[in-house]
Design a protein around this motif. Sequence first.
Motif, short mmCIF file in Angstrom:
data_model
loop_
_atom_site.label_atom_id
_atom_site.label_comp_id
_atom_site.label_asym_id
_atom_site.label_seq_id
_atom_site.Cartn_x
_atom_site.Cartn_y
_atom_site.Cartn_z
N GLY A 157 0.79 -1.23 0.00
CA GLY A 157 0.00 0.00 0.00
C GLY A 157 0.82 1.28 0.00
N MET A 158 2.14 1.17 0.11
CA MET A 158 3.00 2.34 0.11
C MET A 158 3.51 2.60 -1.31
SD MET A 158 6.42 3.18 2.34
CE MET A 158 7.44 1.93 1.60
N PRO A 159 3.25 3.79 -1.86
CA PRO A 159 3.74 4.08 -3.21
C PRO A 159 5.24 4.38 -3.21
CG PRO A 159 2.55 5.97 -2.34
CD PRO A 159 2.44 4.88 -1.31
N ILE A 160 5.98 3.65 -4.04
CA ILE A 160 7.42 3.91 -4.17
C ILE A 160 7.77 3.88 -5.65
CG2 ILE A 160 7.98 2.90 -1.93
CD1 ILE A 160 9.15 0.52 -3.53
N GLY A 161 8.90 4.43 -5.97
CA GLY A 161 9.41 4.40 -7.33
C GLY A 161 10.79 3.78 -7.35
N LEU A 162 11.30 3.58 -8.52
CA LEU A 162 12.63 2.99 -8.66
C LEU A 162 13.70 3.90 -8.05
CD1 LEU A 162 13.49 0.33 -9.88
CD2 LEU A 162 14.06 1.53 -11.98
N GLY A 163 13.49 5.20 -8.14
CA GLY A 163 14.42 6.15 -7.53
C GLY A 163 14.50 6.00 -6.02
N ASP A 164 13.36 5.67 -5.40
CA ASP A 164 13.36 5.46 -3.95
C ASP A 164 14.23 4.26 -3.58
OD1 ASP A 164 11.49 7.55 -3.62
OD2 ASP A 164 9.85 6.17 -4.01
N LEU A 165 14.13 3.20 -4.37
CA LEU A 165 14.96 2.01 -4.13
C LEU A 165 16.44 2.33 -4.35
CD1 LEU A 165 12.69 -0.68 -5.81
CD2 LEU A 165 12.88 -0.13 -3.38
N GLY A 166 16.73 3.11 -5.39
CA GLY A 166 18.12 3.52 -5.65
C GLY A 166 18.65 4.39 -4.53
N LEU A 167 17.82 5.28 -4.02
CA LEU A 167 18.24 6.14 -2.92
C LEU A 167 18.55 5.32 -1.68
CD1 LEU A 167 18.63 9.13 -2.19
CD2 LEU A 167 16.25 9.15 -1.44
N LEU A 168 17.74 4.32 -1.42
CA LEU A 168 17.98 3.43 -0.27
C LEU A 168 19.31 2.70 -0.43
CD1 LEU A 168 17.05 2.01 2.34
CD2 LEU A 168 15.88 0.34 0.87
N TRP A 169 19.57 2.14 -1.63
CA TRP A 169 20.82 1.42 -1.85
C TRP A 169 22.02 2.36 -1.71
CZ3 TRP A 169 24.93 1.89 -5.12
CH2 TRP A 169 25.85 0.85 -5.08
N ALA A 170 21.94 3.54 -2.30
CA ALA A 170 23.06 4.50 -2.22
C ALA A 170 23.30 4.91 -0.78
CB ALA A 170 22.78 5.72 -3.10
N ALA A 171 22.23 5.13 -0.01
CA ALA A 171 22.40 5.52 1.39
C ALA A 171 23.08 4.41 2.19
CB ALA A 171 21.04 5.87 2.00
N LEU A 172 22.67 3.16 1.95
CA LEU A 172 23.30 2.04 2.66
C LEU A 172 24.78 1.91 2.29
CD1 LEU A 172 20.47 -0.64 2.46
CD2 LEU A 172 21.23 0.63 4.48
N TRP A 173 25.08 1.95 1.00
CA TRP A 173 26.48 1.79 0.56
C TRP A 173 27.34 2.95 1.07
CZ3 TRP A 173 29.60 -1.80 -1.47
CH2 TRP A 173 30.85 -1.38 -1.87
N LEU A 174 26.91 4.17 0.80
CA LEU A 174 27.74 5.32 1.17
C LEU A 174 27.80 5.51 2.68
CD1 LEU A 174 26.70 7.73 -1.71
CD2 LEU A 174 28.88 6.52 -1.45
N GLY A 175 26.73 5.14 3.39
CA GLY A 175 26.78 5.19 4.86
C GLY A 175 27.79 4.20 5.41
N TRP A 176 27.79 2.98 4.86
CA TRP A 176 28.76 1.97 5.27
C TRP A 176 30.17 2.43 4.95
CZ3 TRP A 176 31.75 -0.94 1.73
CH2 TRP A 176 32.53 -1.91 2.31
N ARG A 177 30.36 3.01 3.78
CA ARG A 177 31.69 3.49 3.38
C ARG A 177 32.12 4.68 4.22
NH1 ARG A 177 35.49 2.85 2.19
NH2 ARG A 177 35.96 4.24 0.46
N ALA A 178 31.19 5.53 4.64
CA ALA A 178 31.53 6.66 5.50
C ALA A 178 32.05 6.17 6.86
CB ALA A 178 30.33 7.59 5.68
N VAL A 179 31.43 5.13 7.38
CA VAL A 179 31.91 4.54 8.63
C VAL A 179 33.32 3.98 8.42
CG1 VAL A 179 31.55 2.66 10.29
CG2 VAL A 179 29.62 4.09 9.55
N ALA A 180 33.53 3.26 7.33
CA ALA A 180 34.84 2.70 7.03
C ALA A 180 35.88 3.81 6.86
CB ALA A 180 34.78 1.82 5.79
N GLU A 181 35.49 4.87 6.21
CA GLU A 181 36.39 6.00 5.98
C GLU A 181 36.77 6.67 7.31
OE1 GLU A 181 38.70 8.73 3.74
OE2 GLU A 181 37.76 6.87 3.13
N ALA A 182 35.79 6.80 8.20
CA ALA A 182 36.05 7.43 9.50
C ALA A 182 36.96 6.57 10.36
CB ALA A 182 34.73 7.68 10.22
N ARG A 183 36.88 5.27 10.20
CA ARG A 183 37.71 4.36 10.99
C ARG A 183 39.11 4.20 10.43
NH1 ARG A 183 34.86 -0.79 13.15
NH2 ARG A 183 36.71 -0.60 14.43
N ALA A 184 39.33 4.60 9.19
CA ALA A 184 40.64 4.40 8.53
C ALA A 184 41.68 5.35 9.05
CB ALA A 184 40.49 4.56 7.02
#
Length: 175
Positions: free
Chosen positions: A148-175
């Motif tokens: 029942g929740m309307p989403i688009g392909l861009g929403d899914l892409g935004l979620l993936w990018a946020a997960l990847w770049l968030g994970w990489r930001a943590v890795a970058e901060a720890r380096a």
Amino acid sequence: MAGPSVAPSAPTWSIGTWLEGVAVAAWLVGCDAWVKITARVATCPSTPSVGEAAGEVWSLPTGCGDTDFWGIARLSPTEAMIGGDAGMGVAVGLLVLATVVSVLVIRWRWRTRADAAALGVLWGAAIVGAVPRLLGGGTGLAELQLGGMPIGLGDLGLLWAALWLGWRAVAEARA
């Protein structure tokens, strides 16, 4: 006495790496257009052909139904959850977010080619989410219904990018 420690400079991305990011953004925009066209042809009696649907890809269709989408969602072109003035704010916010994150990633010390692809996904999602809102007075477009929740392909892409770049930001901060 040891001299000051200097952090390694950020590795330079080649033109090919930048082009990979641009290609990923273009691919996401193209896939989103394909889903929009498919949704209109499959569910809207007013757009019976691909050509007619392609001409209206950035507008909100009317009088459309819905149909099953591979058993995981309903295909139904509709308005996104946030519209009007708030939708215009979302559009501008997506573009600002993509710009700020791009600057931060470019400054990372340990950038990878996958980070360029993730930026491509982020920019593709920002374009897909912002352009219809900017052209349509704040009205965003969604083609899928998940529970029942309307989403688009861009929403899914935004979620993936946020997960990847968030994970990489943590890795970058720890380096």
